[in-house]
Design an enzyme around this catalytic site. Sequence first.
Site, mmCIF file in Angstrom:
data_model
loop_
_atom_site.group_PDB
_atom_site.id
_atom_site.type_symbol
_atom_site.label_atom_id
_atom_site.label_comp_id
_atom_site.label_asym_id
_atom_site.label_seq_id
_atom_site.Cartn_x
_atom_site.Cartn_y
_atom_site.Cartn_z
ATOM 1 N N HIS A 144 5.087 83.912 55.043
ATOM 2 C CA HIS A 144 3.905 83.056 55.193
ATOM 3 C C HIS A 144 3.316 83.129 56.608
ATOM 4 O O HIS A 144 4.020 83.325 57.602
ATOM 5 C CB HIS A 144 4.270 81.594 54.878
ATOM 6 C CG HIS A 144 5.310 81.038 55.815
ATOM 7 N ND1 HIS A 144 5.000 80.429 57.010
ATOM 8 C CD2 HIS A 144 6.662 81.023 55.722
ATOM 9 C CE1 HIS A 144 6.100 80.053 57.614
ATOM 10 N NE2 HIS A 144 7.136 80.403 56.852
ATOM 11 N N HIS A 153 1.596 99.656 59.351
ATOM 12 C CA HIS A 153 2.496 100.094 58.280
ATOM 13 C C HIS A 153 3.782 99.281 58.375
ATOM 14 O O HIS A 153 4.499 99.353 59.379
ATOM 15 C CB HIS A 153 2.790 101.589 58.425
ATOM 16 C CG HIS A 153 3.671 102.154 57.356
ATOM 17 N ND1 HIS A 153 3.971 103.502 57.288
ATOM 18 C CD2 HIS A 153 4.337 101.579 56.312
ATOM 19 C CE1 HIS A 153 4.762 103.724 56.245
ATOM 20 N NE2 HIS A 153 5.013 102.575 55.645
#
Length: 221
Positions: A144, A153
């Site tokens: 979150h 990446h």
Amino acid sequence: MVLTQPMLQQLNLLMETTKVILYGASGHCKVIIDLCINSNIIIDKIVDDNPKSDQIFGIHVVQTNQFQFQKTDKLILSIGNNKIRKLLANKLEVLYSKAIHPNASVSVFSKINEGTVVMAGAVVNPDTIIGKHCIINSGAVVEHDCSIGDYAHISPNASLAGGVTVGEGSQVGIGASVIQGVKIGNWVTIGAGAVIIKDVPDYSIVVGNPGRIIKTNNQDE
């Protein structure tokens, strides 16, 4: 249950059939092909500067100099190199698509921007924002309130705890872990299995547990 607007948008995405062109015919492309097939996305063709084969899984590969991109083309950059994705994204005038594997767990309260791919088994939790042309690879966990910059990446099985920031073009290596609230700068490389417990400045290469900087790249490297 009452469907919220984010939920309806997610359902609409799942119901749409999209046809895309993939740019890049590497091993990373093979994973994106599988992702697209599982996500009801039709691959029109694959384009590559120096193709090693004229087809991948039966999909035709075209050399770039024999293909003319159109502004209405829907494209995914199927290239693992973050810098090359940025170069091409800034060069090509096309429409960029994103792709999310149906076996990924992506919160309807997160935001995934154009060109980004989210692979099988990945988790993206609420109030996370993922930038353009990112790779959230197989089994990666983005908790979150994270913020992932463009062209970044997050490698297979890497885990970002809540509130982590990852800058533009950075790569968090396979199996690496980043504790909550850490800020990783732009164009950073986090080595495989590293454990990051403090902020990392731009252009750093970090390895180990706990993570330590072993090199700082120049901006142009």
